[in-house]
Design an enzyme around this catalytic site. Sequence first.
Site, PDB file in Angstrom:
ATOM      1  N   CYS A 159      -2.186   6.402   8.089  1.00 58.08           N
ATOM      2  CA  CYS A 159      -2.045   6.395   6.562  1.00 58.08           C
ATOM      3  C   CYS A 159      -3.288   6.578   5.774  1.00 58.08           C
ATOM      4  CB  CYS A 159      -1.577   4.868   6.367  1.00 58.08           C
ATOM      5  SG  CYS A 159      -0.969   4.715   4.533  1.00 58.08           S
ATOM      6  N   CYS A 353       5.347  12.379  -2.162  1.00 61.46           N
ATOM      7  CA  CYS A 353       4.449  11.441  -2.332  1.00 61.46           C
ATOM      8  C   CYS A 353       3.421  11.708  -3.728  1.00 61.46           C
ATOM      9  CB  CYS A 353       3.249  11.649  -1.186  1.00 61.46           C
ATOM     10  SG  CYS A 353       1.938  10.355  -1.429  1.00 61.46           S
TER      11      CYS A 353
END
Length: 432
Positions: A159, A353
Site C-alpha cells: 500500500c 484512486c
Amino acid sequence: MAEVVVIGAGLGGTLMAYELLPQLRKDDRLTVVSQGAVYHFVPSNPWVAIGWRKQSDIEIDLVDIMKRKGIRLLTQGAQRVHPSESRIELGDGTSINYDYLVIATGPELAFDEIPGLGPQGFTQSVCHVDHAIHAKEAFDKLAANPGPVVIGAVQGASCFGPAYEFLFILETELRRRKLRDRVPMTFVTSEPYIGHLGLDGVGDTKGLLESEMREKHVKWITNARVKGVEQGKMSVEELNEDGSVHKIRELPFAYSMMLPAFRGVGAVRGIDKLANPRGFVIVDKNQRNPAFPNVFAVGVCVAIAPVGATPVPVGVPKTGFMIESMVTATALNIGALLRGRPALAEPTWNAICLADFGDSGVAFVAQPQIPPRNVNWSSKGEWVHYAKVAFEKYFLRKIRRGTSEPFYERFVLDQLNMAKVKGTKEEVKTGT
C-alpha cells in the site's frame, strides 16, 4: 434460516454488511464480528497525523447504525476461524456458527519484521487512527525542533499511496509553517521506481511523482530494503536489479513515517487451504475460497499475486473501488446461493484512486488493475485535493446512513470527468 457472518467492520466489512442485507431472505440473520464498535475512515489518517483532522472527525460508532438495520454486532473480535466446522471462535472464548462467512478483516501490520520499525519503535505510521495520533505528537516535536525526515514504505509493503500522500501533505504543512527550508526530506521505498505503486505504474505516475519530488526538493531511494531502525537513524540497503546490494546507507532522521508490510490476521493465518503462507485468504474469481466454498473474502485480506518480479518484494494494493467491486460480487453470490442458484458474479478489480498532496494531488484509473490494461490514465492538479475532501464527507455520510448501493466508482469518475469539484471549496482544516 441461514446464518451469514462478516468478520471485520472496516471499509470492506461495513460495506459488505450493508450490501448483503438486501440479498438475504426474510428469516436469514446477518452478524458482523469486529474489534470494537467504532469505524474510522483510514484514508484520512495522514490528515490526522499533522492536525488537519481530529480523531472524532473520522470516527463513527456503529452500534446504533447496525441495530437500526437489523444487523447483530459482536465486538469481541474473532480469535480463530475453523472452516472445516463452519465455526468462529470469538475473542471472549465463545463461538458462533455460520452457513456463509465473509472475511473482511484487513491486514495485520508486520512492524515486528524489521527491528525498530513502527510506533512501538522509532518510526511513525498512518495505518490506524491511533498511530496517526501518535504521529501527530511526533510531528509537533519536529515542528519545534526541525531536522531531516524519512518517509516511505518497507520491503513487502503493498500500500504505497498513503506514503506518497503523507510525504506531500507533510511537505505542504512545513511550507505553510515556513519550516520547509530546515527539513531535508528523503523518500525510501521498496518499489523498483517512483510511481510503481505495486501496479507497475499507472499512466505516467512515474513521471508525475518524480516531477513532484524534484519540484519539492525531495530525494528518493528505490529498490530499498530497510535493515533496521534506531533512534534517529535508519539502515537501508539499496539493491541492484539482480538483487545484489548496490549501496548501504545510514539515514539520519528527526522524524520518520514508514509503512510496514502486511500479513494475514491471526484468525486465519496458518489455516491450510484457506490462507497462503503469508496469511492472506485464497479466493477464486467469484471471491470464494476453493477449499471451503461457504467462505468468501474481500479487501486487503485477499491474496493477490504480485504484478511481476522485483529486486525487493512489492505487494499489490487493494484500492477502494477494487474493494467495493469485491463486496458487490460477494453479496450477489451469497444471495444467489441462498436461493439455490450458482455463484457467478465476478468483481471488476479496477483501480480508481485519488491521492491527496495537501494542496494538489494525483488521480489514476487502471482498468483492470493488473496490466495489460484497457484504460491506463493518470493526472494531477489542485482539483484532486478538493475531490479527496469531498469524498471523505460523502463516504462518512454513507456509513452513517447505512446506504447499501455501490458508489465509489460513480463518485470518483464524476470528479475525473469534471476535473474539479464544483461547490466544494471548503479547505481541509489546516488552521490557516
